[in-house]
Design a protein around this motif. Sequence first.
Motif, short mmCIF file in Angstrom:
data_model
loop_
_atom_site.label_atom_id
_atom_site.label_comp_id
_atom_site.label_asym_id
_atom_site.label_seq_id
_atom_site.Cartn_x
_atom_site.Cartn_y
_atom_site.Cartn_z
N VAL A 49 -6.69 -1.07 -9.31
CA VAL A 49 -7.99 -0.38 -9.26
C VAL A 49 -8.16 0.46 -8.00
O VAL A 49 -9.16 1.15 -7.86
N GLN A 50 -7.19 0.38 -7.09
CA GLN A 50 -7.28 1.17 -5.87
C GLN A 50 -7.12 2.66 -6.17
O GLN A 50 -6.19 3.08 -6.87
N LYS A 51 -8.00 3.46 -5.64
CA LYS A 51 -7.90 4.91 -5.82
C LYS A 51 -6.74 5.48 -5.00
O LYS A 51 -6.09 6.43 -5.40
N ASP A 52 -6.54 4.91 -3.84
CA ASP A 52 -5.47 5.39 -2.96
C ASP A 52 -4.26 4.46 -3.08
O ASP A 52 -4.39 3.26 -3.33
N ASN A 53 -3.09 5.03 -2.87
CA ASN A 53 -1.87 4.23 -2.85
C ASN A 53 -1.87 3.33 -1.62
O ASN A 53 -2.22 3.76 -0.52
N THR A 54 -1.46 2.10 -1.80
CA THR A 54 -1.48 1.17 -0.68
C THR A 54 -0.48 0.04 -0.90
O THR A 54 0.16 -0.05 -1.95
N TYR A 55 -0.37 -0.83 0.09
CA TYR A 55 0.50 -2.00 0.03
C TYR A 55 -0.34 -3.28 -0.01
O TYR A 55 -1.42 -3.34 0.58
N ALA A 56 0.19 -4.27 -0.69
CA ALA A 56 -0.41 -5.61 -0.69
C ALA A 56 0.65 -6.61 -0.24
O ALA A 56 1.80 -6.53 -0.67
N VAL A 57 0.26 -7.52 0.62
CA VAL A 57 1.15 -8.58 1.08
C VAL A 57 0.58 -9.91 0.61
O VAL A 57 -0.61 -10.20 0.82
N VAL A 58 1.43 -10.72 -0.05
CA VAL A 58 1.04 -12.04 -0.53
C VAL A 58 1.85 -13.08 0.24
O VAL A 58 3.08 -13.06 0.22
N VAL A 59 1.15 -13.98 0.92
CA VAL A 59 1.79 -15.05 1.68
C VAL A 59 1.48 -16.38 1.00
O VAL A 59 0.32 -16.73 0.81
N SER A 60 2.52 -17.12 0.62
CA SER A 60 2.36 -18.40 -0.06
C SER A 60 3.01 -19.51 0.77
O SER A 60 4.16 -19.38 1.17
#
Length: 509
Positions: A256-267
């Motif tokens: 749903v982000q309008k701009d390109n971006t990064y997501a980091v998931v820490v488990s």
Amino acid sequence: MAVIGTTATTDVGTAGSRAKILVPDFHQSVKLKYVKLGYHYLISNLFSLSFIPLIIITLIHFFQTQNLNQLWLLHHHYNLIRMLTFTGFIVFAFTLCVHKRQRAVYLVDFSCFRPADHLKAPFHSFIQHSHLTGDFDDSSLDFQRKILLRSGLGDETFPEAMHYIPPRPSISAARCEAESVMFGALENLFVNTNLNPKEIGILVVNCSLFNPTPSLSSMIVNKYNLRSNIMSFNLGGMGCSAGVIAIDLARDLLRVQKDNTYAVVVSTENITQNWYFGNKKSMLIPNCLFRVGGSAVLLSNKSADRTRAKYKLVHVVRTHCGADDKAFRCVYQEEDALGKTGVSLSKDLMRIAGLSLKTNITTLGPLVLPVTQQLRFFANLVFSKISKSDAKIYIPDFKLAFDHFCIHAGGRAVIDELERNLDLLPVHVEPSRMTLHRFGNTSSSSIWYELAYIEAKGRVNKGNKVWQIAFGSGFKCNSAVWEAIHDVKPSPNGPWEDCIDKYPVKILA
């Protein structure tokens, strides 16, 4: 925290005996529900699918037109208005399908924490430490010894909390464990991907049992000076399946982000403050199975990252059975009669886990299985209904849908039962068995150690499908499906880099 696949317990089963069927008989599990879910998926996408034959017919008519005269005759035959209307309808349908298409989410890379060698704890050290704490009676020590011998764990796992006498279950010690695991995985990820932390737009952290203030996600924001408008989330109390939940959340946000971006998931999971110092058998199992571990995953919605990404996220299927009271309490953190806190396992754990897995598989099946498998299953089901016979229900072959399996390394029994019920080959469950042997049950991060194992063995080729499946308290069963974009090589400084040549090892029965 979810404890699955235990090998011995007096509260859950007979001491010293292997836990029985995690997965109920699959013949009774799918039946009509499988068909209903497939039908629901077909109807949900019927509008888009209906345009495919129209587009094909139009293209056939167009390419059958040999020259401009025939094209003009076609226009003359149908008249210009009708032709323009039909063409406009096709263009509109095609445009609508394009707009309905969701943004792709790519897994650029991931990293798993590898603890220092001095934290390794062989079985004899584990039992000796438990004896020296003075909290366990002889029966409890013997019980833990039996679990360790039959658990599928090796002598090189890392139980952080048991390296001190007397134990130090303080908040500061728990923070130190969390920092070493999270920061260790993140720093390796940043180096491997050449990522500037300022580029991170979404941060999701999951840890079930340790939720300090400020949160673990805030600890990461503070450590790496992340930007002030970052979308930060901290998931707690969701057990070993929370890693897939975190991926699902990050995927939805990226789409749903309008701009390109990064997501980091820490488990990760934190065991410093969650070591049980009592003698209730059902609460002793986590001490024997859970070990230190964590992972950091970099996701992107940038189309430009497709060239360097390892995988594309295809499906996430989540199953939650928490509406049922028995499912809700089958893995339950509480105090024993002496006020000592631990995670208690109910006698319904195996049955509940089987039901959640059944529902998850029957939902996932129509999304991933080849059409031939689905038609064969449907035909078998219809025949059995018409003939009213007790003939065996056809079991779809999930090996035709997936090339690699990352089954949560919760314990030896869960791996055994999934291998048997899904008719998997030893090579398919090898990553789970070896992860359990080398690193123990690292909770929500275990499926990433397993994927790292497959990569380290050089088994992931372009187009391969990977199925990650994890169980968690609540009770939950969650699946993630990835497709390899290229032939995948292991990332530098991976968790198996120093020992992959020794594996697989033979695990004694």
